[in-house]
Design an enzyme around this catalytic site. Structure first.
Site, mmCIF file in Angstrom:
data_model
loop_
_atom_site.group_PDB
_atom_site.id
_atom_site.type_symbol
_atom_site.label_atom_id
_atom_site.label_comp_id
_atom_site.label_asym_id
_atom_site.label_seq_id
_atom_site.Cartn_x
_atom_site.Cartn_y
_atom_site.Cartn_z
ATOM 1 N N HIS A 447 -55.247 72.641 91.902
ATOM 2 C CA HIS A 447 -55.532 71.391 91.184
ATOM 3 C C HIS A 447 -56.715 70.642 91.793
ATOM 4 O O HIS A 447 -56.651 69.431 92.000
ATOM 5 C CB HIS A 447 -54.275 70.506 91.170
ATOM 6 C CG HIS A 447 -53.090 71.178 90.551
ATOM 7 N ND1 HIS A 447 -51.784 70.851 90.854
ATOM 8 C CD2 HIS A 447 -53.008 72.177 89.640
ATOM 9 C CE1 HIS A 447 -50.966 71.618 90.159
ATOM 10 N NE2 HIS A 447 -51.682 72.434 89.417
HETATM 11 C C1 FAD Z 1 -54.545 79.868 88.723
HETATM 12 C C2 FAD Z 1 -54.413 78.454 88.209
HETATM 13 C C3 FAD Z 1 -53.161 77.974 87.834
HETATM 14 C C4 FAD Z 1 -53.033 76.668 87.362
HETATM 15 N N1 FAD Z 1 -51.841 76.251 86.861
HETATM 16 C C5 FAD Z 1 -51.762 75.053 86.234
HETATM 17 C C6 FAD Z 1 -50.597 74.684 85.525
HETATM 18 O O1 FAD Z 1 -49.642 75.440 85.390
HETATM 19 N N2 FAD Z 1 -50.569 73.456 84.934
HETATM 20 C C7 FAD Z 1 -51.601 72.587 85.040
HETATM 21 O O2 FAD Z 1 -51.486 71.469 84.533
HETATM 22 N N3 FAD Z 1 -52.728 72.924 85.695
HETATM 23 C C8 FAD Z 1 -52.856 74.151 86.248
HETATM 24 N N4 FAD Z 1 -54.013 74.524 86.827
HETATM 25 C C9 FAD Z 1 -55.119 73.557 86.881
HETATM 26 C C10 FAD Z 1 -55.819 73.355 85.549
HETATM 27 O O3 FAD Z 1 -55.817 74.552 84.804
HETATM 28 C C11 FAD Z 1 -57.254 72.856 85.809
HETATM 29 O O4 FAD Z 1 -57.212 71.645 86.529
HETATM 30 C C12 FAD Z 1 -58.020 72.613 84.520
HETATM 31 O O5 FAD Z 1 -57.994 73.758 83.701
HETATM 32 C C13 FAD Z 1 -59.464 72.221 84.831
HETATM 33 O O6 FAD Z 1 -60.146 72.029 83.623
HETATM 34 P P1 FAD Z 1 -61.712 71.822 83.592
HETATM 35 O O7 FAD Z 1 -62.080 71.564 82.181
HETATM 36 O O8 FAD Z 1 -62.098 70.844 84.623
HETATM 37 O O9 FAD Z 1 -62.352 73.201 84.102
HETATM 38 P P2 FAD Z 1 -62.121 74.696 83.652
HETATM 39 O O10 FAD Z 1 -60.943 74.813 82.753
HETATM 40 O O11 FAD Z 1 -62.131 75.524 84.876
HETATM 41 O O12 FAD Z 1 -63.389 75.020 82.752
HETATM 42 C C14 FAD Z 1 -64.694 75.179 83.230
HETATM 43 C C15 FAD Z 1 -65.402 76.168 82.302
HETATM 44 O O13 FAD Z 1 -66.795 76.114 82.503
HETATM 45 C C16 FAD Z 1 -67.318 77.435 82.594
HETATM 46 N N5 FAD Z 1 -68.532 77.359 83.418
HETATM 47 C C17 FAD Z 1 -68.587 77.093 84.738
HETATM 48 N N6 FAD Z 1 -69.869 77.057 85.141
HETATM 49 C C18 FAD Z 1 -70.623 77.294 84.056
HETATM 50 C C19 FAD Z 1 -72.031 77.375 83.850
HETATM 51 N N7 FAD Z 1 -72.897 77.181 84.851
HETATM 52 N N8 FAD Z 1 -72.479 77.656 82.616
HETATM 53 C C20 FAD Z 1 -71.616 77.857 81.576
HETATM 54 N N9 FAD Z 1 -70.256 77.787 81.732
HETATM 55 C C21 FAD Z 1 -69.783 77.501 82.947
HETATM 56 C C22 FAD Z 1 -66.187 78.216 83.252
HETATM 57 O O14 FAD Z 1 -66.325 79.602 83.084
HETATM 58 C C23 FAD Z 1 -64.985 77.610 82.544
HETATM 59 O O15 FAD Z 1 -64.734 78.245 81.313
HETATM 60 C C24 FAD Z 1 -54.179 75.824 87.295
HETATM 61 C C25 FAD Z 1 -55.435 76.315 87.648
HETATM 62 C C26 FAD Z 1 -55.563 77.626 88.077
HETATM 63 C C27 FAD Z 1 -56.940 78.143 88.406
#
Ligand code: FAD
Length: 520
Positions: A447
């Site tokens: 997280h």
């Molecule tokens: C293994 C795991 C288990 C988890 N379990 C849970 C759970 O059960 N419940 C819960 O609430 N939370 C969980 N989390 C946490 C939650 O999923 C994350 O906090 C949340 O998904 C983050 O969202 P975000 O939009 O910030 O980033 P992300 O969902 O990580 O999205 C970022 C996106 O940007 C893309 N990207 C990155 N850099 C670039 C670039 N330079 N150019 C183009 N694209 C790019 C990536 O490929 C990705 O698709 C978990 C996380 C992980 C990794």
């Protein structure tokens, strides 16, 4: 045919927040939207769809495969930090637990200068996303695109966990997203019709054929294109290394997650001046907070063995948790022991053939680390230092979480399962022994947040409207903007950030209605 090189909006990343933003912009009909995703498509990939497969995804082709620096609070260990690199981002590889957090998490953000982000403002945004299986209630939405399904509590291991919690004075909770989040019970999951409801499936798939949307997968944004202090586009690099520039007539939104959003800013010359100079990057805006304030939930496994296989609940295999306080006078829960219906091996301890694990999780860490670049070269992995357990409070809280797990086991609730403690081997450890155990075994709870911190102070990276300080035309909207991690798993909060960002981009007159044309 010549590739298009100009769009109204460019959204970078399709994770928990980015997919929501892209969808809302497409629905609002505000122009043409380019969505750029570094990973590939998730369509037709069974392991990304099956709720039981998520642990097989770590370290594979859909994972950025990050590693931390050696952690001084963890006896110098380096931890693996999985992050989704695929359509849907981390929502495509996560554990699917759906919890929103305590109202005070968000009121504290607002109190600290994040105006418009208090609970009363963000609660309707959670409801707007949600399509809860049991229909609309004062606590749940039913018209949004994101399927949310409660887990049944008839599994005997889950029941033993809840009964054990009750026996030590922790009440049963039937809805962590309801009146109160305290207590022990089973969670809601982002699952619909037995399939993972990632944000790509829920928000993006239904509009992939829209003429307003252009999606580029396998394409990474290297940096922003800045002209006269304004962001006018992004520099793209495809999988074969070819690069080109696309322009945004209105705005660019970075939703690349907690590692890559600050990394893109740094590569664009937005960050701490000294750091940029060290890296040989021209300074566009001296923004001292970029990459700082990295923090994460952490957990220490408490492992139990059993002489025979235990009944499996199916689903995500970690559906029962409790939220409780390490100190009775705390205003909000800071611990989240979670029942894992599988064995999480602990270094230095035997691995039983059958059994289960309680992950002793902490939810309100005080330790703060940082992310920075190793070099300006895109292929160099960033330097990630979450600084786990570097604050005394975090160590004490984690020891309390382990003690709760041991106390639950001590009630005899697990006796009908013939479960026995494997790690730590003895229930009556001294505080010094317990501290050694948590430092030796602590792992990420996945997280991470905070590296593009939102705030009203000069050191914050984005303002409360998510606009990057020091330049125009670009916002950050993902888990990186969270000034402090909510006391829950961070997926639902990141989806909410996407909803809020869409409102901010569209302005009042185009605010989105709860009713969605499409469902997953
Ligand atoms: C293994 C795991 C288990 C988890 N379990 C849970 C759970 O059960 N419940 C819960 O609430 N939370 C969980 N989390 C946490 C939650 O999923 C994350 O906090 C949340 O998904 C983050 O969202 P975000 O939009 O910030 O980033 P992300 O969902 O990580 O999205 C970022 C996106 O940007 C893309 N990207 C990155 N850099 C670039 C670039 N330079 N150019 C183009 N694209 C790019 C990536 O490929 C990705 O698709 C978990 C996380 C992980 C990794």
């Amino acid at each position: 045919m010549k590739e298009r090189d100009e769009f109204d909006y460019i959204v970078v990343g399709t994770g928990s927040a980015g997919s929501v933003i892209a969808r809302r912009l497409v629905d609002a009909g505000v122009g043409d939207i380019l969505v750029v995703e570094a990973g590939g498509s998730d369509r037709g990939v069974e392991s990304l769809s099956d709720p039981g497969s998520w642990r097989t995804l770590w370290g594979g082709p859909y994972d950025w495969n990050y590693k931390t620096t050696p952690q001084r609070g963890l006896q110098g260990r380096e931890l693996s930090l999985p992050r989704g690199k695929v359509l849907g981002g981390s929502s495509s590889v996560n554990g699917m637990i759906y919890v929103r957090g305590h109202r005070r998490d968000y009121d504290a953000w607002e109190f600290d200068g994040c105006y418009g982000w208090g609970w009363d403002s963000v609660f309707p945004l959670f409801l707007r996303s949600e399509r809860h299986l049991l229909g609309e209630t004062p606590w749940h939405g039913a018209a949004g695109p994101l399927s949310v399904t409660p887990v049944s509590r008839d599994n005997p291991v889950s029941q033993a966990f809840i009964e054990g919690a009750k026996a030590i004075g922790i009440p049963e909770n039937f809805d962590f997203n309801g009146e109160t989040m305290e207590g022990a019970g089973t969670v809601d999951l982002t699952v619909g019709s037995g399939r993972r409801a990632s944000t790509s499936r829920a928000f993006l798939w239904p509009v992939l054929d829209s003429p307003r949307l252009t999606l580029l997968t396998g394409t990474r944004v290297e940096s922003l294109v800045l002209e006269g202090g304004r962001c006018v586009g992004v520099r793209l690099v495809d999988e074969s290394g070819g690069s080109r520039t696309v322009r945004a007539r209105r705005e660019v939104v970075l939703s690349a997650g907690v590692v890559e959003s600050p990394a893109i800013l740094l590569r664009s010359g937005i960050g701490p001046e000294r750091e940029l100079t060290r890296l040989g990057i021209d300074v566009e805006a001296d923004s001292p907070g970029v990459g700082e304030n990295l923090h994460d939930h952490a957990l220490a496994p408490v492992l139990f063995g059993s002489p025979e296989p235990l009944p499996s609940p199916g689903g995500n295999m970690m559906d029962t948790v409790l939220f409780w306080r390490s100190h009775e006078q705390m205003a909000v829960p800071d611990l989240q022991p979670i029942l894992l219906h599988f064995i999480k091996p602990v270094d230095g301890y035997p691995v039983p053939e059958f059994g289960f694990t309680i992950g002793a999780g902490i939810m309100r860490p005080k330790s703060r680390g940082r992310i920075t670049l190793r070099s300006a070269d895109l292929s160099d992995p960033p330097v990630i230092d979450p600084a786990y357990l570097t604050q005394r409070y975090d160590v004490e809280a984690m020891m309390s979480a382990v003690e709760i797990a041991l106390a639950i086991a001590g009630t005899g609730a697990f006796e009908p399962l013939k479960a026995s403690l494997v790690a730590p081997a003895e229930p009556g450890l001294s505080r010094a022994e317990l501290e050694r155990y948590v430092r030796q075994t602590c792992i990420t709870y996945h997280h991470q947040v905070g590296t593009c911190r939102m705030g009203s102070d000069d050191a914050s990276v984005v303002d409360p409207e998510l606009r990057v300080r020091g330049v125009e035309g670009v916002r950050v909207a993902d888990a990186s903007i969270m000034p402090a991690v909510p006391s829950v798993n961070t997926h639902a909060p990141a989806v909410m950030v996407g909803e809020k960002a869409a409102d901010l981009l569209l302005g009042d007159k185009l605010r989105i209605s709860a009713t969605s044309e499409y469902t997953a």
